[in-house]
Design a protein around this motif. Structure first.
Motif, PDB file in Angstrom:
ATOM      1  N   PHE A   1       0.830  -1.207   0.000  1.00 47.46           N
ATOM      2  CA  PHE A   1       0.000   0.000   0.000  1.00 47.46           C
ATOM      3  C   PHE A   1       0.859   1.249   0.000  1.00 47.46           C
ATOM      4  CE2 PHE A   1      -2.416  -3.318   2.068  1.00 47.46           C
ATOM      5  CZ  PHE A   1      -3.734  -3.124   1.675  1.00 47.46           C
ATOM      6  N   GLU A   2       0.394   2.267  -0.707  1.00 55.41           N
ATOM      7  CA  GLU A   2       0.936   3.613  -0.576  1.00 55.41           C
ATOM      8  C   GLU A   2      -0.243   4.522  -0.259  1.00 55.41           C
ATOM      9  OE1 GLU A   2       2.926   7.132  -3.263  1.00 55.41           O
ATOM     10  OE2 GLU A   2       3.504   5.060  -3.690  1.00 55.41           O
ATOM     11  N   ILE A   3      -0.214   5.160   0.903  1.00 53.36           N
ATOM     12  CA  ILE A   3      -1.370   5.905   1.405  1.00 53.36           C
ATOM     13  C   ILE A   3      -0.999   7.365   1.622  1.00 53.36           C
ATOM     14  CG2 ILE A   3      -3.110   6.024   3.227  1.00 53.36           C
ATOM     15  CD1 ILE A   3      -2.459   3.062   3.836  1.00 53.36           C
TER      16      ILE A   3
ATOM     17  N   ASN B   1      -6.540  11.311   2.016  1.00 54.98           N
ATOM     18  CA  ASN B   1      -7.725  10.540   2.388  1.00 54.98           C
ATOM     19  C   ASN B   1      -7.931   9.297   1.530  1.00 54.98           C
ATOM     20  OD1 ASN B   1      -8.530  11.589  -0.051  1.00 54.98           O
ATOM     21  ND2 ASN B   1     -10.350  12.639   0.707  1.00 54.98           N
ATOM     22  N   SER B   2      -6.866   8.837   0.875  1.00 53.25           N
ATOM     23  CA  SER B   2      -7.041   7.677  -0.006  1.00 53.25           C
ATOM     24  C   SER B   2      -5.802   6.791  -0.067  1.00 53.25           C
ATOM     25  CB  SER B   2      -7.405   8.129  -1.425  1.00 53.25           C
ATOM     26  OG  SER B   2      -6.326   8.824  -2.019  1.00 53.25           O
ATOM     27  N   ILE B   3      -6.053   5.548  -0.446  1.00 56.18           N
ATOM     28  CA  ILE B   3      -4.961   4.624  -0.774  1.00 56.18           C
ATOM     29  C   ILE B   3      -4.593   4.908  -2.218  1.00 56.18           C
ATOM     30  CG2 ILE B   3      -4.293   2.214  -1.068  1.00 56.18           C
ATOM     31  CD1 ILE B   3      -6.340   1.496   1.095  1.00 56.18           C
ATOM     32  N   LYS B   4      -3.464   5.538  -2.420  1.00 58.00           N
ATOM     33  CA  LYS B   4      -3.065   5.931  -3.771  1.00 58.00           C
ATOM     34  C   LYS B   4      -2.806   4.715  -4.655  1.00 58.00           C
ATOM     35  CE  LYS B   4      -3.389  10.274  -3.028  1.00 58.00           C
ATOM     36  NZ  LYS B   4      -4.536  11.003  -3.629  1.00 58.00           N
ATOM     37  N   LYS B   5      -2.248   3.666  -4.042  1.00 61.86           N
ATOM     38  CA  LYS B   5      -1.997   2.444  -4.810  1.00 61.86           C
ATOM     39  C   LYS B   5      -2.028   1.235  -3.895  1.00 61.86           C
ATOM     40  CE  LYS B   5       1.146   0.383  -8.226  1.00 61.86           C
ATOM     41  NZ  LYS B   5       2.416   0.531  -8.968  1.00 61.86           N
TER      42      LYS B   5
ATOM     43  N   ASP C   1      -6.448   5.067  -5.780  1.00 61.68           N
ATOM     44  CA  ASP C   1      -7.321   6.133  -5.268  1.00 61.68           C
ATOM     45  C   ASP C   1      -8.573   5.587  -4.578  1.00 61.68           C
ATOM     46  OD1 ASP C   1      -5.662   8.244  -6.172  1.00 61.68           O
ATOM     47  OD2 ASP C   1      -6.427   7.968  -8.204  1.00 61.68           O
ATOM     48  N   VAL C   2      -8.353   4.693  -3.607  1.00 61.02           N
ATOM     49  CA  VAL C   2      -9.450   4.157  -2.804  1.00 61.02           C
ATOM     50  C   VAL C   2      -9.671   5.072  -1.606  1.00 61.02           C
ATOM     51  CG1 VAL C   2     -10.286   2.190  -1.461  1.00 61.02           C
ATOM     52  CG2 VAL C   2      -8.846   1.814  -3.491  1.00 61.02           C
TER      53      VAL C   2
ATOM     54  N   THR D   1       3.170  10.296   4.214  1.00 56.66           N
ATOM     55  CA  THR D   1       2.832   9.091   3.454  1.00 56.66           C
ATOM     56  C   THR D   1       3.047   7.850   4.310  1.00 56.66           C
ATOM     57  OG1 THR D   1       3.442  10.145   1.366  1.00 56.66           O
ATOM     58  CG2 THR D   1       3.377   7.729   1.395  1.00 56.66           C
ATOM     59  N   ILE D   2       2.116   6.911   4.215  1.00 59.13           N
ATOM     60  CA  ILE D   2       2.237   5.629   4.909  1.00 59.13           C
ATOM     61  C   ILE D   2       2.403   4.530   3.868  1.00 59.13           C
ATOM     62  CG2 ILE D   2       1.085   3.938   6.385  1.00 59.13           C
ATOM     63  CD1 ILE D   2      -0.418   6.217   7.702  1.00 59.13           C
TER      64      ILE D   2
END
Length: 212
Positions: free
Chosen positions: A17-19, A22-26, A49-50, A78-79
């Motif tokens: 995950f790349e967060i 307000n969204s999970i970018k990937k 973009d979830v 970024t997380i």
């Protein structure tokens, strides 16, 4: 002796995950059957973009509403999360693991979600004594849906220069439980749930194929 690389290579289910904001970018997910699992194909899944949210119950009406999770409210940055999960069914383990007891012991000792800041581990997240995401309690209620700490190894990475709102305790054992920390925790749980949804599809297929 079983090494960490051996364990990672044996992961049937893995995710990254790349967060941001307000969204999970990937989010990328992989199901990787072992060579002896004839007749079962692997698969890959990717989403972008979830939007992240959590369900909040209104005490007066008892209705649930969706609350947006936005890292931008605090200085968290970024997380990035990496997850490696396993099936511990004896019949399945025998298909790819020689030392099944050592394999299960390693995951039991090292399982759970650990946190790293600039590559340095933040204790005691991921230790058996600290179920900081309440995963084991959550699994008791619905064991077939949720992961417990002894079924996966997870790693959360953040940057010190961009995560000032996450304040380490004076004894250096975890973060002070302020609003930023609880948001950070909710985001990690949301990401883990996205992984579980994909993993459950393949887990059910795998168990059905090898059930008695």
């Amino acid at each position: 002796m079983i090494s960490a690389n051996d364990i990672v290579e044996k992961a049937l289910f893995s995710g990254q995950f790349e967060i941001q904001g307000n969204s999970i970018k990937k989010f990328t997910y992989q199901f990787s059957p072992w060579k002896k699992m004839k007749g079962i194909g692997g698969r890959e899944f990717e989403s972008t973009d979830v939007q992240m949210f959590k369900e909040v119950r209104d005490e007066k009406t008892n209705k649930k509403t969706a609350q947006i999770l936005d890292l931008g409210r605090y200085n968290i940055g970024t997380i990035r999360i990496f997850i490696y999960a396993y099936s511990l069914m004896p019949k399945i383990l025998k298909l790819g693991v020689t030392d099944t007891s050592g394999f299960k012991k390693y995951i039991d000792e090292n399982g759970g979600m650990r946190v790293y800041r600039d590559g340095m581990r933040i204790y005691d997240y991921g230790e058996k004594s600290n179920d900081w995401l309440s995963l084991d309690i959550r699994r008791v209620n619905q064991p077939g849906i949720y992961l417990s700490n002894n079924q996966f190894m997870g790693y959360v990475f953040i940057e010190r220069s961009k995560s000032g709102s996450l304040i380490e305790k004076s004894n250096r054992e975890g973060f002070i439980e302020n609003d930023a920390y609880f948001l950070f925790r909710d985001v990690v749980l949301f990401a883990l749930r996205q992984f579980e949804i994909r993993r459950n599809e393949d887990k059910d297929k795998l168990q059905s194929f090898y059930s008695s």
